[in-house]
Each structure stands twice: as C-alpha cells, then as structure tokens.
Design an enzyme around this catalytic site. Structure first.
Site, mmCIF file in Angstrom:
data_model
loop_
_atom_site.group_PDB
_atom_site.id
_atom_site.type_symbol
_atom_site.label_atom_id
_atom_site.label_comp_id
_atom_site.label_asym_id
_atom_site.label_seq_id
_atom_site.Cartn_x
_atom_site.Cartn_y
_atom_site.Cartn_z
ATOM 1 N N GLU A 30 1.848 -12.363 -2.732
ATOM 2 C CA GLU A 30 0.402 -12.613 -2.578
ATOM 3 C C GLU A 30 -0.354 -12.472 -3.898
ATOM 4 O O GLU A 30 -1.499 -12.907 -3.997
ATOM 5 C CB GLU A 30 -0.193 -11.682 -1.508
ATOM 6 C CG GLU A 30 -0.345 -10.207 -1.889
ATOM 7 C CD GLU A 30 0.927 -9.387 -1.723
ATOM 8 O OE1 GLU A 30 2.007 -9.981 -1.497
ATOM 9 O OE2 GLU A 30 0.849 -8.149 -1.842
ATOM 10 N N CYS A 57 6.473 -5.165 0.736
ATOM 11 C CA CYS A 57 6.554 -3.844 0.113
ATOM 12 C C CYS A 57 6.372 -2.723 1.156
ATOM 13 O O CYS A 57 7.265 -2.515 1.966
ATOM 14 C CB CYS A 57 5.577 -3.749 -1.049
ATOM 15 S SG CYS A 57 6.062 -2.487 -2.231
ATOM 16 N N HIS A 112 5.632 -8.692 -3.960
ATOM 17 C CA HIS A 112 4.269 -9.089 -3.577
ATOM 18 C C HIS A 112 3.987 -10.556 -3.934
ATOM 19 O O HIS A 112 3.334 -10.815 -4.957
ATOM 20 C CB HIS A 112 3.253 -8.209 -4.308
ATOM 21 C CG HIS A 112 3.260 -6.784 -3.871
ATOM 22 N ND1 HIS A 112 2.550 -6.337 -2.786
ATOM 23 C CD2 HIS A 112 3.902 -5.715 -4.374
ATOM 24 C CE1 HIS A 112 2.744 -5.039 -2.639
ATOM 25 N NE2 HIS A 112 3.559 -4.637 -3.584
ATOM 26 N N ARG A 169 6.444 -0.192 -7.338
ATOM 27 C CA ARG A 169 7.037 0.961 -6.636
ATOM 28 C C ARG A 169 7.644 0.501 -5.306
ATOM 29 O O ARG A 169 7.347 1.018 -4.228
ATOM 30 C CB ARG A 169 6.007 2.080 -6.418
ATOM 31 C CG ARG A 169 5.587 2.722 -7.743
ATOM 32 C CD ARG A 169 4.685 3.914 -7.578
ATOM 33 N NE ARG A 169 5.291 5.005 -6.810
ATOM 34 C CZ ARG A 169 6.273 5.790 -7.248
ATOM 35 N NH1 ARG A 169 6.799 5.609 -8.447
ATOM 36 N NH2 ARG A 169 6.743 6.752 -6.495
ATOM 37 N N GLY A 184 0.860 -1.178 0.000
ATOM 38 C CA GLY A 184 0.000 0.000 0.000
ATOM 39 C C GLY A 184 0.894 1.224 0.000
ATOM 40 O O GLY A 184 1.855 1.291 -0.763
ATOM 41 N N GLU A 185 0.631 2.123 0.877
ATOM 42 C CA GLU A 185 1.426 3.362 0.960
ATOM 43 C C GLU A 185 1.908 3.460 2.407
ATOM 44 O O GLU A 185 1.111 3.668 3.330
ATOM 45 C CB GLU A 185 0.527 4.528 0.544
ATOM 46 C CG GLU A 185 1.096 5.892 0.767
ATOM 47 C CD GLU A 185 2.511 6.049 0.260
ATOM 48 O OE1 GLU A 185 3.370 6.413 1.080
ATOM 49 O OE2 GLU A 185 2.764 5.793 -0.932
ATOM 50 N N SER A 186 3.207 3.296 2.577
ATOM 51 C CA SER A 186 3.730 3.151 3.942
ATOM 52 C C SER A 186 3.464 4.377 4.818
ATOM 53 O O SER A 186 3.180 4.243 6.010
ATOM 54 C CB SER A 186 5.227 2.852 3.903
ATOM 55 O OG SER A 186 5.912 3.848 3.178
HETATM 56 N N1 GLN Z 1 5.798 2.896 -2.675
HETATM 57 C C1 GLN Z 1 4.989 2.462 -1.579
HETATM 58 C C2 GLN Z 1 5.418 3.120 -0.275
HETATM 59 O O1 GLN Z 1 6.300 3.868 -0.227
HETATM 60 C C3 GLN Z 1 5.019 0.967 -1.447
HETATM 61 C C4 GLN Z 1 4.383 0.314 -2.641
HETATM 62 C C5 GLN Z 1 3.748 -1.015 -2.381
HETATM 63 O O2 GLN Z 1 3.468 -1.400 -1.235
HETATM 64 N N2 GLN Z 1 3.468 -1.719 -3.446
HETATM 65 O O3 GLN Z 1 4.871 2.881 0.742
#
Ligand code: GLN
Length: 192
Positions: free
Chosen positions: A168, A67, A166, A126, A35-37
């Site tokens: 999953e 990720c 990932h 990403r 997700g987005e950390s």
């Molecule tokens: N770029 C995202 C982040 O900085 C991580 C991307 C992902 O979890 N697929 O959190």
C-alpha cells in the site's frame, strides 16, 4: 489504513472503515492493515469484533492482511505476547519481528506468484515472516537473496491473502487488485 483505502478505491472497490460489528457484517471483504498486532488484537477485543470476525472468516469472508495484519490472520504466532489473540484465517505459523535488528526494515524486489510483469517492490517494516504453512496454503513470494533468502513473505489460503510487506505504500496496485479480484469472485459465487 489510509493507504489501503486509496489503493482499494483505485482498484474499483468501495472501501469503508470497519469499527463496529454492524459495519463488519456489511462488507464483502476485509483488509487488516499494518501497525502493532498486539495492540490491534486488544482493540478487536475492546470493540467486540474478535468473535464476529472469527465467525465471518470461518464462513469464508475474503481478507487481506499486510504485516501486522498477516500476524493477526495466522493460526500460530511466535514471539508475541501470551495474551495476543489470533484470527486463524490461514493455517500457518508466523514469527513476529522476524528479520532481526540488522535488517528490521528494508526493501527488495519479489517475484509474486499470480502477478505478471515487473517484480513487486516490497517494503518491510519490522515485518514478520512465515515459518510453517499447512497443506492448503499457497506460497506466493519468498525473499530472493540476502540473510533472509528463502523466507516466505506472501501466502494465500482460499480467499485469505497475507503479505509480510506493505504494497500500500509503493503505489503499485497489483496486490490490492489481486485481493479485489478474490472478493469479486467470492461475492459472485455467493450470489449465484
Ligand atoms: N512489528 C509489528 C507487529 O508485531 C508489525 C509491523 C508492521 O505492521 N509494519 O505487530
């Protein structure tokens, strides 16, 4: 979350969602999804889970981060927001969005220490990579070739596992099976 949930269930675990402290207290292991950390970090604060989670990790809670989950588990994060929190589950430095524009999302096959048979198909979205690991950290996989050859993308310290990619989303259950084994071993040792 959904893909992790299905993979864990297919490995014989009994997954539940964790949103509250009481739910966190009841689990034997925790998956931190992608997700987005920085957003997940904020949500952990808003839901009052940050300190309880740090505490459980200090007590040895098995965890697996993919990720963004890897980023959250790091001791130190490069290229993140100054207010982003980390859980210090693994003694490592991780760089966010490390692969750069040309290859920011890609797939490759990896040799993964501890996983027998065919290589693991790794999907990077990403993704971060690991720039430094402490003495107690085992490197499980690195990028085999291309511009990022040699970069560390899977690690383990004690009962905490992290991958830049990932598993999953591929249907290959072997990374989740490895984590479920870690949880089972740790739970059995605790009960013994
Ligand atoms: N770029 C995202 C982040 O900085 C991580 C991307 C992902 O979890 N697929 O959190």
């Amino acid at each position: 979350m959904r893909e992790h949930f299905h993979a864990l269930a297919a490995c014989g675990a009994e997954p539940v969602h964790v949103r509250r402290e009481s739910e966190l207290a009841a689990v034997d292991g925790l998956v931190l999804p992608g997700g987005e950390s920085t957003a997940i970090s904020k949500l952990l604060e808003v839901f009052g889970l940050l300190e309880p989670l740090r505490q459980r990790l200090r007590e040895g809670l098995p965890a697996y981060g993919s990720c963004a989950g890897m980023i959250l588990l790091a001791d130190e994060v490069l290229d993140t927001r100054p207010d982003a929190q980390s859980l210090s589950g693994i003694d490592m430095t991780v760089r966010r969005n490390a692969f750069g524009r040309q290859v920011d999302s890609f797939e490759t096959d990896l040799d993964f220490d501890g996983i027998e048979g065919a290589p693991v198909r790794a999907v990077f979205i990403r993704a971060p990579w690991v720039e430094r690991v402490g003495d107690g950290v085992r490197i499980l996989a690195t990028v085999p070739s291309g511009p990022a050859a040699g970069r560390i993308v899977a690690v383990r310290q004690g009962s905490v596992l992290a991958t830049s990619f990932h598993p999953e989303v591929t249907g290959d259950l072997r990374v989740h099976a490895m984590f479920v084994d870690i949880v089972r071993e740790r739970t059995a040792a605790r009960l013994a």
